[in-house]
Design a protein around this motif. Sequence first.
Motif, mmCIF file in Angstrom:
data_model
loop_
_atom_site.group_PDB
_atom_site.id
_atom_site.type_symbol
_atom_site.label_atom_id
_atom_site.label_comp_id
_atom_site.label_asym_id
_atom_site.label_seq_id
_atom_site.Cartn_x
_atom_site.Cartn_y
_atom_site.Cartn_z
ATOM 1 N N UNK A 32 30.350 53.206 29.581
ATOM 2 C CA UNK A 32 31.455 52.946 28.659
ATOM 3 C C UNK A 32 31.312 53.780 27.390
ATOM 4 N N UNK A 33 30.089 53.874 26.876
ATOM 5 C CA UNK A 33 29.869 54.657 25.661
ATOM 6 C C UNK A 33 30.315 56.099 25.856
ATOM 7 N N UNK A 34 29.901 56.703 26.979
ATOM 8 C CA UNK A 34 30.206 58.116 27.215
ATOM 9 C C UNK A 34 31.693 58.323 27.499
ATOM 10 N N UNK A 35 32.266 57.510 28.381
ATOM 11 C CA UNK A 35 33.680 57.699 28.731
ATOM 12 C C UNK A 35 34.607 57.368 27.569
ATOM 13 N N UNK A 36 34.235 56.409 26.746
ATOM 14 C CA UNK A 36 35.063 56.080 25.579
ATOM 15 C C UNK A 36 35.154 57.247 24.604
ATOM 16 N N UNK A 37 34.186 58.158 24.662
ATOM 17 C CA UNK A 37 34.158 59.293 23.745
ATOM 18 C C UNK A 37 34.673 60.583 24.370
ATOM 19 N N UNK A 38 35.065 60.548 25.651
ATOM 20 C CA UNK A 38 35.513 61.776 26.310
ATOM 21 C C UNK A 38 36.647 62.464 25.553
ATOM 22 N N UNK A 39 37.681 61.710 25.191
ATOM 23 C CA UNK A 39 38.865 62.324 24.584
ATOM 24 C C UNK A 39 38.559 62.891 23.207
ATOM 25 N N UNK A 40 37.786 62.151 22.398
ATOM 26 C CA UNK A 40 37.493 62.657 21.052
ATOM 27 C C UNK A 40 36.489 63.811 21.094
#
Length: 342
Positions: free
Chosen positions: A278-286
């Motif tokens: 979740x940590x990594x995927x939540x930051x994909x767009x930014x």
Amino acid sequence: MTEVLKPTAEQRDSLHILPLCMLPIETVVLRRASLIKNSRLETALEFFKDKESGSGQLTIKELPDYLQEVDHDALERDIAKLRRLEQMPSFDVYSCRISLRALGIEVNDEEYLKLSDEMLVALSARMQEFTRPLIAQVFGAEIKGGEDASDLIGMLRNPDKEEALRRLNMLAAELQVQVSEIPRFIEDYGDIFLSLAYFRKCLDDVVPVLDNFMPWVKELMETWMIRNDRPKHRLLGNVISDLSDISGSITGRFESFDRKTQDFWSDVSAARFAEVRKLITDHHVTVGGVLCGLTMKMTHWKARFTKENPGGPQARLEFIISEILPGLDRIKRLEQRAAGTR
């Protein structure tokens, strides 16, 4: 017979190109175009690009004037879709997976949202640091690592040692899954950390260029023209400060990802893996948006100025004002919002 267009390897691996052939676009001529981000972080439609002719671009607003002999209803529907797409901060495959889903826009083939085979080869060395602890967890220290996720799946489906089978059962218990579900976990694990390896490569590519750009701006600040112009001196100082803050902050995000990954392998559990994912995927767009912005600006600077032709004070100032400043505040806001969620 209708020609089936597919994204090229370069397009799939890019931060700033979205080939429209991968989307359900109705207007035939648009399927050959790509949405691109320029150095100002504006979104444009690129219909062709080569060394001799340059880049043939239109804005979305200009499309109706240039495409008059098409189905206007279909074109209006496509333009409405393009208007939503232009808000995306990056066009890398990982950001696209999330953003296209959020926008309700389908992809013609899910394979288009995967990196090319060429990029997978380029990232193989970076992936070893993620595959090594997984191999050690199941096979022990005698196996060095370096296999990709598909190799690991084969190894884990057919462990040929009693110790490996025992460790495999332990890993399944820690992840609260059946042993038969471990290959699916490996695929998920591999894809998550492949995205991290990809973004790290993008960061590693742009940071050295940034490190050369900063002294170039400082040289300009030391010229008589700028030293005696306080507003311009302050403006250039803010550019350096903003780029330093952005670079430092996004580097810190990757350090945070590393810590979470190490925490997972020190105490393997389903909950910890869900947290890391979740940590990594939540930051994909930014992450994609910040890296896209920095990359486009530094690529444009590197192409315009060289060691042999570093540019005089006026040329440097004009470039910074026209190409570096536009969109820089957007990158800064994007990184500040992301940093607040770490």
